[in-house]
Design a protein around this motif. Structure first.
Motif, PDB file in Angstrom:
ATOM      1  N   VAL A 128      68.991  39.862  79.363  1.00  0.00           N
ATOM      2  CA  VAL A 128      69.274  40.513  78.075  1.00  0.00           C
ATOM      3  C   VAL A 128      69.701  41.978  78.246  1.00  0.00           C
ATOM      4  O   VAL A 128      69.764  42.714  77.272  1.00  0.00           O
ATOM      5  CB  VAL A 128      68.066  40.406  77.106  1.00  0.00           C
ATOM      6  N   VAL A 129      70.012  42.383  79.480  1.00  0.00           N
ATOM      7  CA  VAL A 129      70.479  43.769  79.659  1.00  0.00           C
ATOM      8  C   VAL A 129      71.871  43.922  79.052  1.00  0.00           C
ATOM      9  O   VAL A 129      72.633  42.958  78.940  1.00  0.00           O
ATOM     10  CB  VAL A 129      70.502  44.205  81.149  1.00  0.00           C
ATOM     11  N   LYS A 130      72.165  45.161  78.680  1.00  0.00           N
ATOM     12  CA  LYS A 130      73.420  45.440  77.982  1.00  0.00           C
ATOM     13  C   LYS A 130      74.610  45.411  78.935  1.00  0.00           C
ATOM     14  O   LYS A 130      75.643  44.830  78.650  1.00  0.00           O
ATOM     15  CB  LYS A 130      73.292  46.826  77.342  1.00  0.00           C
ATOM     16  N   ASP A 131      74.454  46.044  80.093  1.00  0.00           N
ATOM     17  CA  ASP A 131      75.557  46.192  81.051  1.00  0.00           C
ATOM     18  C   ASP A 131      75.097  45.616  82.392  1.00  0.00           C
ATOM     19  O   ASP A 131      74.293  46.220  83.097  1.00  0.00           O
ATOM     20  CB  ASP A 131      75.896  47.682  81.175  1.00  0.00           C
ATOM     21  N   VAL A 132      75.605  44.437  82.727  1.00  0.00           N
ATOM     22  CA  VAL A 132      75.115  43.712  83.907  1.00  0.00           C
ATOM     23  C   VAL A 132      75.364  44.490  85.201  1.00  0.00           C
ATOM     24  O   VAL A 132      74.474  44.614  86.039  1.00  0.00           O
ATOM     25  CB  VAL A 132      75.764  42.305  83.992  1.00  0.00           C
ATOM     26  N   LYS A 133      76.570  45.015  85.374  1.00  0.00           N
ATOM     27  CA  LYS A 133      76.906  45.690  86.635  1.00  0.00           C
ATOM     28  C   LYS A 133      76.070  46.957  86.828  1.00  0.00           C
ATOM     29  O   LYS A 133      75.536  47.214  87.913  1.00  0.00           O
ATOM     30  CB  LYS A 133      78.398  46.026  86.659  1.00  0.00           C
TER      31      LYS A 133
END
Length: 223
Positions: A128-133
């Motif tokens: 559920v993180v906003k920015d995977v990288k």
């Protein structure tokens, strides 16, 4: 050469014994399957530790729901790590986010340092993180050994292409462990896309909370 290995999420004593006897390499001990796994009872951990010769990781998650924790919940997580270290566990599983959907680097790093020298897995809070990288980079910088993820899908099948991308981005800096709806019926799909890694499954095939020994054996057969 690296080989595929199998971790079984166990929500009771019986599952832990079944996992070992059916050939799992490691278990993740949890409570409350319906909440997605919370910190297990220390008495259960002692009982399981006494019986297992395979590795046992323990989830540190004070409640179900989101992964943004209050100050009191964070204190509880720290106390749990201290207590379980004394019980001879082999590693920890947790993940703390900020309200904006980013990884809480300060708090995660503090827990990783407390757990040292035991390895830590960043659990499905990653899904559920906003920015995977950016989050991948943050988790690596916190000192985690692995990330348990479905590739941000409802399950590993839905997230298969993202799992492949995340594993490539991770290179050799951190292990990407596919988990979330992983079963013997779909593990081959993942193996065709991913480099050798740890695979994570509860191996539950009915309405109980207990692992199915035949399912674990089937999973093992594919590895």
């Amino acid at each position: 050469m690296k080989k595929n290995q199998l971790e079984i999420a166990c929500f009771n004593y019986e599952s832990a014994i079944i996992a070992q006897e059916a050939g799992a390499d490691r278990i993740e001990l949890c409570d409350n399957m319906k909440l997605g796994g919370t910190t297990p009872n220390p008495i259960l951990a002692v009982r399981v530790r006494e019986k297992l010769s395979i590795k046992m990781h323990v989830i540190i998650r004070p409640r179900g729901g989101n992964f943004v924790y209050t100050d009191d919940e964070f204190v509880e997580m720290k106390q749990d790590i201290k207590q379980f270290k004394k019980l001879g566990v082999d590693g920890f599983v947790f993940g703390i986010l900020k309200e904006n959907g980013n990884v809480n680097k300060r708090r995660n790093k503090e827990l990783v340092n407390m757990a040292h020298p035991l390895p830590c897995t960043f659990h499905r809070a990653f899904d559920v993180v906003k920015d995977v990288k950016k989050s991948l980079k943050d988790v690596i910088e916190c000192g985690f050994a692995s990330i348990l993820t479905s590739g941000q899908g409802i399950n590993v099948e839905e997230g298969i292409f993202d799992l492949e991308k995340i594993q490539k981005w991770a290179k050799d800096k951190i292990e990407i462990m596919p988990g979330g709806g992983l079963r013997s019926s779909n593990i081959k799909l993942l193996q065709d896309k991913l480099e050798p890694t740890f695979y994570h499954s509860s191996a539950i095939t009915d309405n109980s909370e207990t692992a199915n020994p035949e399912e674990i054996k089937e999973l093992r057969n594919f590895l």
